[in-house]
Scaffold this active site. Structure first.
Site, mmCIF file in Angstrom:
data_model
loop_
_atom_site.group_PDB
_atom_site.id
_atom_site.type_symbol
_atom_site.label_atom_id
_atom_site.label_comp_id
_atom_site.label_asym_id
_atom_site.label_seq_id
_atom_site.Cartn_x
_atom_site.Cartn_y
_atom_site.Cartn_z
ATOM 1 N N GLY A 1 27.738 38.826 2.413
ATOM 2 C CA GLY A 1 26.688 38.265 2.893
ATOM 3 C C GLY A 1 25.514 38.530 2.506
ATOM 4 N N GLY B 1 38.131 41.963 9.795
ATOM 5 C CA GLY B 1 38.290 41.965 8.143
ATOM 6 C C GLY B 1 38.055 40.449 7.534
ATOM 7 C CB ILE C 1 32.872 48.041 9.886
ATOM 8 C CG1 ILE C 1 32.868 46.704 10.300
ATOM 9 C CG2 ILE C 1 32.038 48.458 10.890
ATOM 10 C CD1 ILE C 1 33.247 46.263 11.699
ATOM 11 C CG ASP C 2 34.188 43.343 7.692
ATOM 12 O OD1 ASP C 2 35.111 44.201 8.577
ATOM 13 O OD2 ASP C 2 33.681 42.403 7.282
#
Length: 253
Positions: free
Chosen positions: A117, A190, A145-146
């Site tokens: 984003g 996730g 982290i995803d």
């Protein structure tokens, strides 16, 4: 880069602009440079002959903590800042830099750190900057982290997330084993990507099934998830399942 920056600083700024030569920052800069290089090359020379005194090694790896910020902050940066209005007033180097897409006096870089984003926002900012014809560089630095940003192999924070996910899986496995027909569910971050769930599952020997958005599945019927859960409980007496936060897994026994 260090050599180029110092050469530019010396020849293009200090040598060319009489107005900055009397500033205290010039003395601070060259004082910090000189002391740093005397220590560094003395350490190098003594190390080459295999007889470097301890105090020189100590200065080599501790003095820069003081000297580098001193030379960069009140030294180089302050001189460059004071020199900018003079460069603009005298119109120096205008012909030299006329072919470059930025002004020597006035240009800006924007560093935007974040996930998908945030990077979409960076793209919108860049489009607006280009529409207005501004001399601004927009730099996107992926950090999520995803690990769901295309092109890059691994984003900042992903390894830590997988490592912490394994801790949760281990704890869940202990809980599931402690009761008959126990089912442990680990729900990981996730959203639209299952990288954390998948990597944590591959790194652990305790996960029986892993649900990720990239692989569709169904609950009921032959080969469905509930049938697999039923069979696993009969075989093992307990079960551990993992999923990304797009899915919530409800299992009843």
């Amino acid at each position: 880069m260090q050599w180029g920056g110092r050469t530019h600083f010396l020849l293009a700024i200090v040598t060319k602009l009489d107005e900055v030569q009397k500033l205290p920052s010039v003395f601070i800069t060259f004082f910090a440079w000189s002391i740093s290089e005397v220590i560094r090359y003395s350490h190098y020379a003594f190390s080459c002959i295999g007889n470097c005194p301890y105090w020189i090694t100590y200065l080599r790896y501790t003095a820069f903590i003081v000297l580098y910020p001193l030379g960069v902050g009140p030294g180089e940066i302050w001189i460059m800042y004071r020199a900018l209005p003079i460069v603009k007033k005298k119109n120096l180097y205008s012909e030299t830099f006329s072919g470059l897409p930025f002004s020597y006096y006035n240009f800006l870089k924007v560093y935007i750190i974040g996930g998908d984003g945030t990077q979409r926002g960076a793209s919108r900012i860049f489009e607006e900057v280009r529409r207005r014809g501004l001399k601004v560089a927009v730099v996107g630095i992926p950090k999520t982290i995803d690990n769901d940003i295309p092109v890059i192999d691994k984003s900042f924070g992903f390894d830590t997330a997988v490592e912490e996910a394994q801790r949760a899986i281990n704890a869940t496995h202990v809980e599931a084993e402690s009761i008959e027909n126990g089912i442990g569910v680990v729900k990981l971050m996730g959203r639209y990507s299952g990288f954390i769930s998948m990597y944590a599952t591959l790194a652990s020997r305790d996960v029986d099934c892993c649900l990720i958005p990239e692989s569709p599945f169904y609950l009921e019927g032959p080969g469905g998830l509930l049938e697999f859960v039923e069979r696993r409980l009969k075989e093992n007496g307990h079960m551990v399942g993992g999923s990304s936060d797009r899915y919530t897994l409800f299992c009843h026994r």
